[in-house]
Write a protein that holds these residues in place. Structure first.
Motif: not given
Length: 173
Positions: A34-59
């Motif tokens: 969702y984050d990659v497609i949103g950034r690439r095709f819809f120019a949306t970016g979210s720090f919250k999504l990136q943090e959620l990725e790191w949090h899930l990976h760490g957990a």
């Protein structure tokens, strides 16, 4: 009750949490897509999504240490142990669990709990306020992962003790 029965009971929480982490991997994949497609095709970016990725990976990583130990899927240096006799390998495993793994994970549990509690009491969130709130949630994975690793270590310890008495159990260690 036998050592192997107790070993299996101690391994149960590690296996249950590992199954949950398998589902978290699917969630992590969806968030990344969702984050990659949103950034690439819809120019949306979210720090919250990136943090959620790191949090899930760490957990996922911290919660599965105990499972990896129970399933003998962790990193080992077999260069030395391959030249040891069977009982020597088992005794090295037992001593390593008692002298290193359990004390270190107990300290990690103790200090990780304090780390999480202070974060909760302060209402800690992401720096700058643009990321995820409630940082204590991800910090709580540290002591929880350490407790699961202790359970996994105790499970392996009991299997090693049982294998000392019964050579036919070597394949399970």
């Amino acid at each position: 009750m036998t050592l192997l029965t107790w070993s299996e009971r101690l391994a149960l929480p590690c296996r249950a949490v590992a199954k949950l982490c398998g589902w978290l991997l699917l969630l992590l994949m969806a968030v990344i897509l969702y984050d990659v497609i949103g950034r690439r095709f819809f120019a949306t970016g979210s720090f919250k999504l990136q943090e959620l990725e790191w949090h899930l990976h760490g957990a996922i990583a911290v919660l599965c240490f105990g499972y990896a130990y129970v399933e003998n899927a962790h990193v080992r240096i077999d260069l030395v142990s391959q030249h040891m006799r069977r009982n020597t390998r088992l005794w090295v495993e037992i001593v390593a669990i008692v002298a290193f793994l359990i004390p270190f994970m107990a300290l990690l549990t103790w200090y990780g709990y304090d780390f999480t509690l202070r974060s909760f009491q302060r209402g800690e969130g992401s720096p700058g306020g643009i990321g995820l709130p409630n940082r204590w949630i991800i910090k709580s994975m540290i002591p929880l992962g350490a407790v699961l690793t202790i359970l996994g270590g105790l499970s392996v310890l009991l299997r090693a003790l049982a294998a000392l008495k019964r050579p036919d159990l070597e394949a399970r260690i």
